[in-house]
Design an enzyme around this catalytic site. Structure first.
Site, PDB file in Angstrom:
ATOM      1  CB  ILE A 165      85.481  -7.387 -59.213  1.00  0.00           C
ATOM      2  CG1 ILE A 165      85.723  -7.124 -58.170  1.00  0.00           C
ATOM      3  CG2 ILE A 165      83.702  -6.842 -60.094  1.00  0.00           C
ATOM      4  CD1 ILE A 165      85.753  -5.535 -57.440  1.00  0.00           C
ATOM      5  CB  CYS A 166      83.084 -10.291 -55.930  1.00  0.00           C
ATOM      6  SG  CYS A 166      82.202 -10.527 -55.365  1.00  0.00           S
ATOM      7  CB  ALA A 167      80.728 -14.787 -57.898  1.00  0.00           C
ATOM      8  N   GLY A 181      89.215  -8.642 -59.432  1.00  0.00           N
ATOM      9  CA  GLY A 181      89.184  -7.939 -58.431  1.00  0.00           C
ATOM     10  C   GLY A 181      89.145  -8.474 -57.195  1.00  0.00           C
TER      11      GLY A 181
END
Length: 206
Positions: A110-112, A173
């Site tokens: 998720i994210c980075a 995500g």
């Protein structure tokens, strides 16, 4: 019982890590937290990006030895910086993630982490994915060169407006605000819709 491992490295995003851990354990998944070494040192007490520390269950080296012949059902990498970069700098962790993918196990980030970690393994090639807004602009940096980035991400498709994306055995995500939906997508994949619906109702999700 399904098994999952979460890779924690110094600087991880706390919401993105704890939310999936919590929901997976509610679903009955056996979740282990493995501390990724930074500068060749792995502390079990791992500090997050906002100063919240989480106690890992074991070091990555101990985890790798333990599961050499018995892979878990899922691996999850939270985002946050420099947490994602610290995971991405661990060659053995990257090898493990690639092995999980090749064995058709669930790979989640998720994210980075989709860009900073998964991209350099090549597993996002030909896949739909999402990540933190703007992170995709630095693919050449995280994949160690534009040519390598083009190769690793060949045929991939960024769905920038999606909270989470499921493409076969890869779940990505967008960021902290998507952590709950992302976590529930993992729960549903590992434990089925019925379990996911029970947890959703019991936790009064939107």
């Amino acid at each position: 019982m399904a098994k999952a491992v979460v890779f924690l490295a110094k600087g991880f995003e706390e919401i993105e890590a704890i939310t999936p851990i919590d929901y997976l354990r509610r679903a009955g998944v056996q979740v282990q937290l493995a501390a990724i070494p930074v500068d060749n040192k792995a502390d079990l007490l791992v500090q997050g990006a906002h100063g919240i520390s989480v106690q890992a269950d074991l070091t990555f080296d101990d985890f790798a030895s333990q599961c050499a012949s018995d892979l878990p059902d899922a691996v999850f990498v939270p985002g946050g910086m420099p947490g994602a970069s610290n995971v991405g700098a661990c060659a053995l962790a990257l090898d493990f993630i690639k092995k999980m993918f090749d064995e058709k196990k669930l790979v989640c980030a998720i994210c980075a982490a989709p860009v900073v970690v998964l991209a350099q393994t090549g597993i996002l090639a030909g896949k739909n994915y999402t990540c933190y807004p703007g992170m995709d602009q630095n693919l050449a940096e995280y994949c160690k060169g534009k040519d390598k980035a083009d190769q690793c991400m060949k045929g991939s498709n960024l769905l920038a407006d999606k909270a989470f994306v499921v493409d076969q055995n890869v779940i990505t995500g967008r960021g902290p605000g998507a952590a709950e939906e992302f976590a529930m997508a993992i729960v549903e994949k590992l434990c089925g819709k019925e379990t996911a619906q029970k947890i959703k109702a019991a936790s009064v999700q939107r």
